[in-house]
Enzyme design. Structure first.
Site, PDB file in Angstrom:
ATOM      1  N   LYS A 124     169.724 -72.029 -13.977  1.00 11.36           N
ATOM      2  CA  LYS A 124     169.660 -72.400 -15.287  1.00 11.36           C
ATOM      3  C   LYS A 124     171.024 -72.894 -15.614  1.00 11.36           C
ATOM      4  O   LYS A 124     170.943 -73.632 -16.722  1.00 11.36           O
ATOM      5  CB  LYS A 124     169.499 -70.827 -15.885  1.00 11.36           C
ATOM      6  CG  LYS A 124     168.315 -70.274 -15.718  1.00 11.36           C
ATOM      7  CD  LYS A 124     167.126 -71.087 -16.374  1.00 11.36           C
ATOM      8  CE  LYS A 124     165.648 -70.433 -16.313  1.00 11.36           C
ATOM      9  NZ  LYS A 124     164.709 -71.276 -16.898  1.00 11.36           N
ATOM     10  N   TYR A 140     169.080 -67.602  -9.726  1.00  6.69           N
ATOM     11  CA  TYR A 140     168.544 -67.810 -11.146  1.00  6.69           C
ATOM     12  C   TYR A 140     169.552 -68.308 -11.947  1.00  6.69           C
ATOM     13  O   TYR A 140     169.456 -69.457 -12.513  1.00  6.69           O
ATOM     14  CB  TYR A 140     167.799 -66.557 -11.759  1.00  6.69           C
ATOM     15  CG  TYR A 140     167.129 -66.749 -13.011  1.00  6.69           C
ATOM     16  CD1 TYR A 140     165.886 -67.511 -13.140  1.00  6.69           C
ATOM     17  CD2 TYR A 140     167.887 -66.213 -14.025  1.00  6.69           C
ATOM     18  CE1 TYR A 140     165.178 -67.574 -14.535  1.00  6.69           C
ATOM     19  CE2 TYR A 140     167.070 -66.397 -15.335  1.00  6.69           C
ATOM     20  CZ  TYR A 140     166.091 -66.757 -15.763  1.00  6.69           C
ATOM     21  OH  TYR A 140     165.304 -66.978 -16.831  1.00  6.69           O
TER      22      TYR A 140
HETATM   23  P1  NAI Z   1     156.544 -65.844 -17.503  1.00  9.16           P
HETATM   24  O1  NAI Z   1     156.496 -65.500 -16.017  1.00  9.16           O
HETATM   25  O2  NAI Z   1     155.852 -64.806 -18.454  1.00  9.16           O
HETATM   26  O3  NAI Z   1     155.721 -67.342 -17.511  1.00  9.16           O
HETATM   27  C1  NAI Z   1     156.353 -68.365 -16.791  1.00  9.16           C
HETATM   28  C2  NAI Z   1     155.433 -69.823 -16.683  1.00  9.16           C
HETATM   29  O4  NAI Z   1     155.528 -70.359 -15.854  1.00  9.16           O
HETATM   30  C3  NAI Z   1     154.036 -69.129 -16.223  1.00  9.16           C
HETATM   31  O5  NAI Z   1     152.887 -69.925 -17.127  1.00  9.16           O
HETATM   32  C4  NAI Z   1     153.807 -69.763 -14.722  1.00  9.16           C
HETATM   33  O6  NAI Z   1     152.459 -70.237 -14.498  1.00  9.16           O
HETATM   34  C5  NAI Z   1     154.656 -70.926 -14.881  1.00  9.16           C
HETATM   35  N1  NAI Z   1     155.237 -71.395 -13.680  1.00  9.16           N
HETATM   36  C6  NAI Z   1     156.005 -70.739 -12.856  1.00  9.16           C
HETATM   37  N2  NAI Z   1     156.211 -71.314 -11.880  1.00  9.16           N
HETATM   38  C7  NAI Z   1     155.609 -72.649 -11.772  1.00  9.16           C
HETATM   39  C8  NAI Z   1     155.376 -73.615 -11.121  1.00  9.16           C
HETATM   40  N3  NAI Z   1     155.825 -73.906  -9.817  1.00  9.16           N
HETATM   41  N4  NAI Z   1     154.630 -74.605 -11.387  1.00  9.16           N
HETATM   42  C9  NAI Z   1     153.952 -74.477 -12.711  1.00  9.16           C
HETATM   43  N5  NAI Z   1     154.156 -73.419 -13.453  1.00  9.16           N
HETATM   44  C10 NAI Z   1     154.878 -72.716 -13.248  1.00  9.16           C
HETATM   45  O7  NAI Z   1     157.913 -66.401 -17.981  1.00  9.16           O
HETATM   46  P2  NAI Z   1     158.748 -66.442 -19.293  1.00  9.16           P
HETATM   47  O8  NAI Z   1     159.227 -64.823 -19.695  1.00  9.16           O
HETATM   48  O9  NAI Z   1     157.662 -66.681 -20.482  1.00  9.16           O
HETATM   49  O10 NAI Z   1     159.737 -67.537 -19.344  1.00  9.16           O
HETATM   50  C11 NAI Z   1     159.480 -68.807 -19.636  1.00  9.16           C
HETATM   51  C12 NAI Z   1     160.875 -69.591 -19.490  1.00  9.16           C
HETATM   52  O11 NAI Z   1     161.875 -68.817 -20.149  1.00  9.16           O
HETATM   53  C13 NAI Z   1     161.389 -69.440 -18.095  1.00  9.16           C
HETATM   54  O12 NAI Z   1     161.932 -70.611 -17.797  1.00  9.16           O
HETATM   55  C14 NAI Z   1     162.409 -68.305 -17.853  1.00  9.16           C
HETATM   56  O13 NAI Z   1     163.367 -68.579 -17.048  1.00  9.16           O
HETATM   57  C15 NAI Z   1     163.149 -68.406 -19.582  1.00  9.16           C
HETATM   58  N6  NAI Z   1     163.587 -67.236 -19.970  1.00  9.16           N
HETATM   59  C16 NAI Z   1     162.874 -66.270 -20.285  1.00  9.16           C
HETATM   60  C17 NAI Z   1     163.532 -64.973 -20.459  1.00  9.16           C
HETATM   61  C18 NAI Z   1     162.708 -63.503 -20.846  1.00  9.16           C
HETATM   62  O14 NAI Z   1     163.291 -62.639 -21.126  1.00  9.16           O
HETATM   63  N7  NAI Z   1     161.582 -63.628 -20.536  1.00  9.16           N
HETATM   64  C19 NAI Z   1     164.961 -64.824 -20.912  1.00  9.16           C
HETATM   65  C20 NAI Z   1     165.792 -66.227 -20.811  1.00  9.16           C
HETATM   66  C21 NAI Z   1     164.824 -67.299 -20.264  1.00  9.16           C
END
Ligand code: NAI
Length: 243
Positions: free
Chosen positions: A155, A151
């Site tokens: 990133k 990951y």
């Molecule tokens: P989440 O798991 O709740 O949501 C992820 C979203 O991406 C979902 O809508 C899912 O359907 C979509 N997704 C995943 N793989 C996909 C694919 N192959 N094609 C299309 N859509 C896809 O995650 P969250 O927490 O909302 O994270 C969003 C972004 O923020 C991610 O890039 C994550 O790495 C980043 N992030 C999150 C943090 C956290 O603490 N939650 C911290 C730092 C970064």
């Protein structure tokens, strides 16, 4: 001022859903991308229906899907003002036990997906001579983390991609920035063990976990006229965690 559309990937839940809701409230026409068609259709209908908010189910790890989403957005809304590369996955595990497939999965989705969409939409933005690209990276891409080598690499790669795109497309009026969230309370972080959550909270000067809306507001800023002179930057939004 009439506005072109903003594409938000990973919009079906978590941070992406919060970004979609925030931008819709601010008047942006939207194209929402995720694999879950039902959730996406329901959210798009709630945020204004096909005239204002189009659901475009797809896999961000697919080059063809990126091309299709970019084409549909241009056909429907004419101009593409923004791209928010938010979709992402984790496949945590210690390095010495990590299989090649486990290593590859976050790179395929997080890094390749960000490239595919930036490539497809960036070409259109260059021709328009305007556009804003916001890539959601992570503080882990800056600091690294035990159990997240795959990951972190994906990133950190997004940060290098962001800075390169900013340099390549700046002359055509296109900005590209990365936003690095810290710990945000979503499904992605819900399963972390209680001890890990407790230790993390200790390290956050603002003494709370982030909410998806903390990220959404900064994305809205990066799309706003006030952010016109910001490009190639990594904005850390983590309550002070990494200092
Ligand atoms: P989440 O798991 O709740 O949501 C992820 C979203 O991406 C979902 O809508 C899912 O359907 C979509 N997704 C995943 N793989 C996909 C694919 N192959 N094609 C299309 N859509 C896809 O995650 P969250 O927490 O909302 O994270 C969003 C972004 O923020 C991610 O890039 C994550 O790495 C980043 N992030 C999150 C943090 C956290 O603490 N939650 C911290 C730092 C970064």
């Amino acid at each position: 001022m009439s506005r072109g559309a903003v594409i938000v990937t990973g919009a079906s839940r978590g941070i992406g859903e919060a970004i979609a809701r925030d931008l819709a409230a601010a008047g942006w026409p939207l194209v929402l991308v995720a694999r879950n068609r039902e959730k996406l259709d329901a959210l798009a209908a709630e945020l204004g229906g096909p005239e204002r908010c189009l659901a475009c189910p797809g896999d961000i790890g697919s080059w063809d899907d990126a091309q299709r989403v970019a084409a549909v957005t241009q056909e429907t809304f004419g101009t593409i003002d923004g791209l928010v590369n938010n979709a992402g996955i984790t496949r945590d595990g210690l390095l010495v036990r990590m299989s090649p497939e486990q290593w590859q999965a976050p790179l395929d989705v997080n890094l390749n997906g960000t490239f595919y969409f930036t490539r497809a939409v960036g070409a259109i933005m260059m021709r328009q001579r305007q556009g804003r690209i916001v890539n959601i990276t992570s503080v882990i891409g800056l600091t690294g983390n035990a159990g997240q080598a795959n990951y972190a690499a994906s990133k950190a790669g997004i940060i290098g991609l962001t800075k390169s795109v900013a340099k390549e497309l700046g002359g055509r009026g296109v900005t590209c920035n990365a936003l690095a969230p810290g710990y945000i309370a979503t499904d992605m972080t819900a399963d972390l063990p209680e001890k890990v959550r407790h230790d993390m909270l200790e390290r956050i000067p603002l003494k709370r976990f982030g909410e998806p809306r903390d990220i959404a507001g900064v994305v809205r800023f990066l799309l706003s006229p006030e952010a016109a002179y910001i490009t190639g930057q990594v904005l850390v939004v983590d309550g002070g965690m990494i200092g």
